[in-house]
Write a protein that holds these residues in place. Structure first.
Motif, PDB file in Angstrom:
ATOM      1  N   THR B 147       0.848  -1.199   0.000  1.00  0.00           N
ATOM      2  CA  THR B 147       0.000   0.000   0.000  1.00  0.00           C
ATOM      3  C   THR B 147       0.878   1.242   0.000  1.00  0.00           C
ATOM      4  OG1 THR B 147      -1.975   1.014   0.980  1.00  0.00           O
ATOM      5  CG2 THR B 147      -0.300   0.248   2.515  1.00  0.00           C
ATOM      6  N   GLY B 148       0.402   2.265  -0.708  1.00  0.00           N
ATOM      7  CA  GLY B 148       1.170   3.506  -0.796  1.00  0.00           C
ATOM      8  C   GLY B 148       0.676   4.476   0.255  1.00  0.00           C
ATOM      9  N   ALA B 149      -0.374   5.193  -0.072  1.00  0.00           N
ATOM     10  CA  ALA B 149      -0.950   6.132   0.895  1.00  0.00           C
ATOM     11  C   ALA B 149      -1.592   5.393   2.063  1.00  0.00           C
ATOM     12  CB  ALA B 149      -1.988   7.004   0.205  1.00  0.00           C
ATOM     13  N   GLY B 150      -1.898   4.126   1.866  1.00  0.00           N
ATOM     14  CA  GLY B 150      -2.563   3.373   2.919  1.00  0.00           C
ATOM     15  C   GLY B 150      -4.037   3.150   2.645  1.00  0.00           C
ATOM     16  N   GLN B 151      -4.550   3.785   1.598  1.00  0.00           N
ATOM     17  CA  GLN B 151      -5.979   3.623   1.279  1.00  0.00           C
ATOM     18  C   GLN B 151      -6.242   2.172   0.854  1.00  0.00           C
ATOM     19  OE1 GLN B 151      -8.199   6.045   1.804  1.00  0.00           O
ATOM     20  NE2 GLN B 151      -7.600   7.988   0.891  1.00  0.00           N
ATOM     21  N   TRP B 152      -5.383   1.634  -0.003  1.00  0.00           N
ATOM     22  CA  TRP B 152      -5.580   0.254  -0.448  1.00  0.00           C
ATOM     23  C   TRP B 152      -5.394  -0.730   0.695  1.00  0.00           C
ATOM     24  CZ3 TRP B 152      -7.807  -3.086  -3.283  1.00  0.00           C
ATOM     25  CH2 TRP B 152      -7.331  -4.395  -3.362  1.00  0.00           C
ATOM     26  N   GLY B 153      -4.386  -0.520   1.494  1.00  0.00           N
ATOM     27  CA  GLY B 153      -4.152  -1.422   2.618  1.00  0.00           C
ATOM     28  C   GLY B 153      -5.343  -1.446   3.557  1.00  0.00           C
ATOM     29  N   VAL B 172       4.541   1.454   2.097  1.00  0.00           N
ATOM     30  CA  VAL B 172       5.699   2.271   1.714  1.00  0.00           C
ATOM     31  C   VAL B 172       6.159   3.079   2.935  1.00  0.00           C
ATOM     32  CG1 VAL B 172       6.462   4.163   0.228  1.00  0.00           C
ATOM     33  CG2 VAL B 172       4.921   2.395  -0.679  1.00  0.00           C
ATOM     34  N   ARG B 173       7.466   2.996   3.229  1.00  0.00           N
ATOM     35  CA  ARG B 173       7.985   3.565   4.467  1.00  0.00           C
ATOM     36  C   ARG B 173       7.621   5.037   4.644  1.00  0.00           C
ATOM     37  NH1 ARG B 173      11.428   1.711   8.134  1.00  0.00           N
ATOM     38  NH2 ARG B 173      11.992  -0.041   6.814  1.00  0.00           N
ATOM     39  N   ASN B 174       7.675   5.797   3.561  1.00  0.00           N
ATOM     40  CA  ASN B 174       7.391   7.230   3.637  1.00  0.00           C
ATOM     41  C   ASN B 174       6.015   7.502   4.232  1.00  0.00           C
ATOM     42  OD1 ASN B 174       7.695  10.089   2.982  1.00  0.00           O
ATOM     43  ND2 ASN B 174       6.214   9.696   1.352  1.00  0.00           N
ATOM     44  N   THR B 175       4.984   6.783   3.753  1.00  0.00           N
ATOM     45  CA  THR B 175       3.647   7.039   4.289  1.00  0.00           C
ATOM     46  C   THR B 175       3.419   6.313   5.612  1.00  0.00           C
ATOM     47  OG1 THR B 175       2.719   5.273   2.926  1.00  0.00           O
ATOM     48  CG2 THR B 175       2.566   7.510   2.067  1.00  0.00           C
ATOM     49  N   SER B 215      13.042   5.875   1.144  1.00  0.00           N
ATOM     50  CA  SER B 215      11.707   6.123   1.690  1.00  0.00           C
ATOM     51  C   SER B 215      10.708   5.111   1.142  1.00  0.00           C
ATOM     52  CB  SER B 215      11.257   7.545   1.352  1.00  0.00           C
ATOM     53  OG  SER B 215      11.261   7.744  -0.052  1.00  0.00           O
ATOM     54  N   GLY B 216      11.192   4.195   0.305  1.00  0.00           N
ATOM     55  CA  GLY B 216      10.319   3.161  -0.221  1.00  0.00           C
ATOM     56  C   GLY B 216       9.547   3.610  -1.455  1.00  0.00           C
ATOM     57  N   ALA B 221       7.383  -2.284  -2.419  1.00  0.00           N
ATOM     58  CA  ALA B 221       6.434  -2.977  -1.535  1.00  0.00           C
ATOM     59  C   ALA B 221       5.774  -4.146  -2.259  1.00  0.00           C
ATOM     60  CB  ALA B 221       5.382  -1.990  -1.019  1.00  0.00           C
ATOM     61  N   ILE B 222       5.529  -3.972  -3.556  1.00  0.00           N
ATOM     62  CA  ILE B 222       4.956  -5.070  -4.349  1.00  0.00           C
ATOM     63  C   ILE B 222       5.910  -6.264  -4.345  1.00  0.00           C
ATOM     64  CG2 ILE B 222       4.307  -5.798  -6.690  1.00  0.00           C
ATOM     65  CD1 ILE B 222       3.310  -2.883  -7.159  1.00  0.00           C
ATOM     66  N   SER B 223       7.206  -6.007  -4.545  1.00  0.00           N
ATOM     67  CA  SER B 223       8.174  -7.108  -4.560  1.00  0.00           C
ATOM     68  C   SER B 223       8.103  -7.913  -3.266  1.00  0.00           C
ATOM     69  CB  SER B 223       9.599  -6.559  -4.735  1.00  0.00           C
ATOM     70  OG  SER B 223       9.762  -5.991  -6.011  1.00  0.00           O
ATOM     71  N   GLU B 224       7.993  -7.232  -2.141  1.00  0.00           N
ATOM     72  CA  GLU B 224       7.945  -7.939  -0.852  1.00  0.00           C
ATOM     73  C   GLU B 224       6.662  -8.768  -0.710  1.00  0.00           C
ATOM     74  OE1 GLU B 224      10.207  -6.413   2.604  1.00  0.00           O
ATOM     75  OE2 GLU B 224       9.317  -4.503   1.971  1.00  0.00           O
ATOM     76  N   ALA B 225       5.541  -8.158  -1.084  1.00  0.00           N
ATOM     77  CA  ALA B 225       4.259  -8.858  -0.918  1.00  0.00           C
ATOM     78  C   ALA B 225       4.172 -10.062  -1.847  1.00  0.00           C
ATOM     79  CB  ALA B 225       3.102  -7.893  -1.178  1.00  0.00           C
ATOM     80  N   VAL B 226       4.669  -9.922  -3.081  1.00  0.00           N
ATOM     81  CA  VAL B 226       4.655 -11.026  -4.042  1.00  0.00           C
ATOM     82  C   VAL B 226       5.509 -12.184  -3.517  1.00  0.00           C
ATOM     83  CG1 VAL B 226       5.481 -11.738  -6.329  1.00  0.00           C
ATOM     84  CG2 VAL B 226       4.104  -9.650  -6.087  1.00  0.00           C
ATOM     85  N   GLU B 227       6.666 -11.852  -2.959  1.00  0.00           N
ATOM     86  CA  GLU B 227       7.567 -12.900  -2.443  1.00  0.00           C
ATOM     87  C   GLU B 227       6.866 -13.762  -1.401  1.00  0.00           C
ATOM     88  OE1 GLU B 227      11.497 -11.552  -1.181  1.00  0.00           O
ATOM     89  OE2 GLU B 227      11.440 -13.018   0.446  1.00  0.00           O
TER      90      GLU B 227
END
Lengths: 447, 447
Positions: B147-153, B172-175, B215-216, B221-227
């Protein structure tokens, strides 16, 4: 155009929510004073102890609002300029809480009226808009106010922006520090915000001296805001709850809900639960239903859900008291814990008030409303259950109403009865998320 | 019951907003692939560079979603269990932005479709609910996502709660650090959240080594979740944008909007502005209107508003690229800045993506969509103007669409023309308030 997207009309009893058309937004506020079996006690002048006159109130409030405060007319027309702003978000939806019913395994049918889709996320805009409108009409250019959770402050900031008045807000220190997003919201609307008690008013300096390190209270913040308003003839004070005219403005909620029940093919509810701090939220949803009771058209059990940390009705005395700590407001006949009572710093900052609106107090005293006190862990437990079932995180204040309703719904499951339960959900809790996190971590005090 | 609250029905052209009845919620998603004049390029297997088959995708996605990803059917039925959850908040309202028009002094008629009243405050729930539903049907018990802004998460956390799946989110670390309330919201719905790149996946450890102190980005983040999803047969990966099936789910937005314009007595808009990060929000509101264009029933100028910090369409190349930084996703034909591009840490975290949805990219390449790039100060200036006029603080992402629309409305004021402008407002910005405060303080970087 989207030929596959048409479905047959859903049967009323199968609906999840009912909106109304814009043309069905109430055009009048409902004044319960006209229908009360016994007249409520008048506000008294703090010096003379005589009933307050319109002239007595003129230093603090605009004439249009004073007229409403003293009115005994049943219906008071909502100015078109106010209706225009209401249309930005009203009518608010009435939802059937089917997933909550399933989660509880209750035989009750549960509904909630949701005020969290207003511009700032709560019912407070219903009164902020007319309050600013009548002040502008009276030539006032500046408003001062208090705010507890920050819902009222944000609403008055929005409404002041709409009508071009400046807005200065004293926010109870506890929520100023613990709910920082609410003051950011007020500032986004152009308002000035400071924590209370501050060192910028005589009242604030005195309160800081008398209560060193205090987390503040609504009663303290009112003293500061009133002081500033009294010093400037161009300024008025605006109060977010308690007074008759604030309760009046909120009655659009209950009027809409009554119409919306018909959209579900449902008669009026057996039980109505709403949170009560100063009392305007409870009044707004309940007074139109109490009218239905008084006219013999319904038998709605109206339940005020107050926080155990500020149990003005369940633990307080019914007597004249001041609305603020410093004793600068009119004396009002109300259930009170004493005007120097400072509640524990619970998360439902909007409920941390020592007294209860005179009209709600009167209804409670006359047996038209009953009250329960709820501790904050029970409230947040209900809030999390509600969020997970219905999807929306509710304001800390509103979780008290949900908790009250859950008690009733669980009792129904045990009895095998099928009551209709209405919950007044006064606002969104997106800015209360740190409190939810504290509850989920197990660290929340049960006060 | 409230005899004074009835008003004569308002003329369509005087309305402020139009809801629809629950029975008018779309029952089918619209698949633009069926109507495109030229077929979009297929996704390719990253190893063989051959078109991906359903079998190739089975390790990551549930069969129902793969079928949608590859479908050329025009209408795809929305399962009743998904419609039931949609009814918690849909239909979303279409508003006439009268006060914004007045504030701008424009002769344009401005409308906005608002997705911020969904359970988590954005359009993302439109896809989260069906994604979890089809995964549950396929027997999956665990979902991983970015998730980027966190809306999707937050949306996937809510939907996972609804259907009883566990949900693990890389934010993403920044958000994660700058929008702490969004992860609190995910946790309130029972999800696990960690900042990305983390040290808990091989991809995360590698990214932290290659980009020290990063800052990510969504791609990381997609790479981590897919793994994680690839390691567990009971787990699926869920993507919040980019893919065809995600764009598909969002088309309920545009379908509703088309019906709602009729409620205003208005023909379809001349211009449509929507923000575009991964592209699903733009696709959701625009694809049904593009169909109207293709069928000759309308001439809607569809404008994608992308952030100047991640200008994939206005500055990128149209070629095959990976969806993530580590190169583990299928290759997709899209406008891209390169899969290792890390945008500046702007506040619109949901738009910080190196590529653009293949279907949106295809439409852009074919001239069915145009694009503008907007810097964040212009976006937030528009957001503040919008909040003060219409009352609701919009998501940082949505402010880009508002800024694009304001350019058009101001041009209309100069030309004396009266175009109809539709703005897609993808979400609420209550949890973005620190960004608004930064803008108002004058400290926001203009990137």
């Amino acid at each position: 155009m989207t030929e596959n997207s048409a479905a047959s009309a859903r049967h009323a009893s199968e609906r999840t929510k009912v909106f109304l058309d814009e043309s069905e937004i109430p055009t009048h506020w409902y004044n319960i004073v006209a229908d009360l079996p016994t007249p409520p006690a008048p506000h008294l002048h703090p010096g003379t102890r005589e009933p307050m006159t319109a002239d007595d109130m003129a230093a603090l409030f605009a004439p249009g609002l004073i007229e409403q405060e003293l009115s005994t007319e049943r219906w008071i027309e909502i100015p078109e300029a106010v209706q225009e702003i209401y249309r930005l978000w009203r009518p608010s939806p009435l939802h059937r809480a089917r997933r909550l019913e399933e989660a509880l395994g209750t035989t009750a049918r549960m509904y909630y009226k949701y005020e969290g889709e207003s511009p700032v996320g709560s019912h407070k805009t219903n009164s902020a808009v007319p309050q600013v409108y009548f002040n502008k009409n009276a030539g006032r250019t500046r408003l001062t106010t208090e705010t507890g959770a920050g819902q009222w402050g944000a609403a008055l900031a929005f409404a002041s922006q709409v009508f071009g008045l400046t807005c200065e807000i004293f926010q109870v220190r506890n929520t100023y520090e613990n709910k920082p997003y609410r003051s950011l919201l007020m500032r986004t609307f152009g308002a000035q915000v400071q924590p209370s008690p501050s060192m910028n008013t005589a009242a604030g300096r005195d309160l800081n001296a008398r209560f060193p390190g205090t987390s503040g209270s609504l009663g303290m913040a009112i003293s500061e805001a009133v002081e500033l308003a009294l010093q400037d003839p161009n300024a008025s004070y605006a109060l977010g709850s308690v007074l008759n005219h604030v309760a009046l403005h909120q009655t659009v909620i209950g009027q809409e809900a009554i119409r919306q029940f018909a959209g579900f093919g449902e008669s009026l509810p057996d039980h109505l639960f709403a949170c009560a701090g100063g009392g305007s939220n409870l009044a707004g949803i309940a007074f139109p239903f109490i009218r239905e009771n008084l006219e013999g058209r319904a038998h709605v059990d109206v339940v005020a859900c107050e926080p155990a940390a500020a149990p003005s009705m369940t633990q307080g005395e019914f007597r004249y008291d001041f609305g603020d700590v410093s004793g600068t407001t009119p004396l009002m006949k109300m259930y009170t814990l004493g005007n120097e009572f400072v509640p524990d710093p619970v998360h439902a900052g909007g409920l941390r008030y020592h007294g209860m609106a005179p009209l709600v107090s009167h209804c409670y005293h006359e047996g038209l409303v009953r009250a329960v006190a709820i501790k904050q862990r029970e409230a947040f437990e209900a809030g999390v259950l509600f969020a997970r079932a219905e999807g929306i995180v509710r304001a800390s204040e509103s979780t008290h109403a949900i908790a009250g309703a859950l008690r009733q719904a669980r009792a129904a499951a045990e009895d095998g009865t099928s009551p209709v339960i209405l919950i007044g959900v006064s606002g969104s809790g997106q800015l209360d998320l740190p409190a939810y996190a504290e509850f989920l971590s197990g660290d929340m005090l049960d006060t």
